[in-house]
Motif scaffolding. Structure first.
Motif: not given
Length: 265
Positions: A86-93, A111-127
């Motif tokens: 159920n992906r209860k735990l989502l690690p974000v480095r 979500v590091f070593n990238c600009d804010e737009v890409e970091a936001q896109q990665r985060l929202l895609a992950a959840v």
């Protein structure tokens, strides 16, 4: 019940608040100690209620992995879903660190070593639940085939009025100012690129193609982020970035087409 509980150590508070803001901006509900644990409240009870959220986001850093209390927070989520069904735990480095033991077996997102737009896109895609299939068809990874068209094709039906046989054909004449090409006239050799020029053009082509692919991928991700964005100010910024990337992509495509045409000529 909240959608997400943000587990973090005090040194990473800015990262945790940024993650919480992005998620709430995307219409998720979040519980985070910095905003929800109030003066006069019971910390233990507040934490007990927080870990009842649907999912826990562990903000991973070197200090997070060393501190004892954050370990109990991610462990509580892990215990509820040990197989990650159920992906209860989502690690974000948020920095380069290596999760040890059982935590290291769970797929994380950076979500590091990238600009804010890409970091936001990665985060929202992950959840996001479901498959990670993009909204648009991926760009074709191969190179287009260039047609080979000769500079001049002689007309096959032209007859030679000087011949006794009116049906006998002769080689066609080249357009002025070139001299006529007859039976005893050698074919002119067109002047093309030298081997050195072709080599430099090929090197430039090889250098520009990866840049074109990266910009095309970035443009696709920006469009995907724009499709799910609800904040007007952020949408405006994304639209401006998309326009700039489209312009840069068009310039690169034109340059590549010119180089390929020169190499094929």
């Amino acid at each position: 019940m909240k959608d997400f509980f943000i587990s973090y150590t005090g040194n990473d508070r800015t990262w945790a608040e940024w993650i919480a803001w992005v998620l709430e901006e995307a219409q998720y509900s979040v519980v985070i100690q910095a905003w929800d644990f109030r003066v006069g409240g019971n910390f233990v009870l507040d934490m007990h209620k927080a870990i009842e959220a649907n999912r826990t986001i562990a903000v991973l850093s070197t200090l997070y992995l060393e501190k004892p209390f954050p370990q109990s927070e991610w462990a509580a989520a892990f215990a509820q879903d040990p197989t990650s069904a159920n992906r209860k735990l989502l690690p974000v480095r948020v920095e380069n660190c290596q999760p040890p033991g059982l935590l290291g077996q769970i797929v994380y997102v950076d979500v590091f070593n990238c600009d804010e737009v890409e970091a936001q896109q990665r985060l929202l895609a992950a959840v996001k639940d479901g498959r990670m299939k993009p909204d648009q068809r991926p760009s074709f990874p191969g190179k287009p085939v260039q047609r080979e068209v000769p500079e001049h094709v002689p007309f096959p039906g032209q007859s030679n009025p000087g011949q006794s046989n009116p049906g006998q054909s002769v080689p066609a004449q080249a357009p002025a100012p070139k001299a006529a090409i007859g039976a005893n006239t050698p074919q002119p050799v067109p002047v093309g690129l030298t081997a050195s020029q072709k080599r430099r053009l090929q090197q430039k082509l090889d250098a520009l193609q990866p840049e074109l692919d990266l910009r095309a991928e970035k443009l696709q991700q920006l469009r995907k982020s724009l499709a799910i964005m609800v904040d007007p100010a952020t949408k405006f910024q994304l639209e401006k970035q998309i326009q700039a990337e489209e312009a840069q992509l068009a310039v690169l495509e034109n340059e590549l087409d010119a180089i390929e045409a020169a190499l094929a000529g």
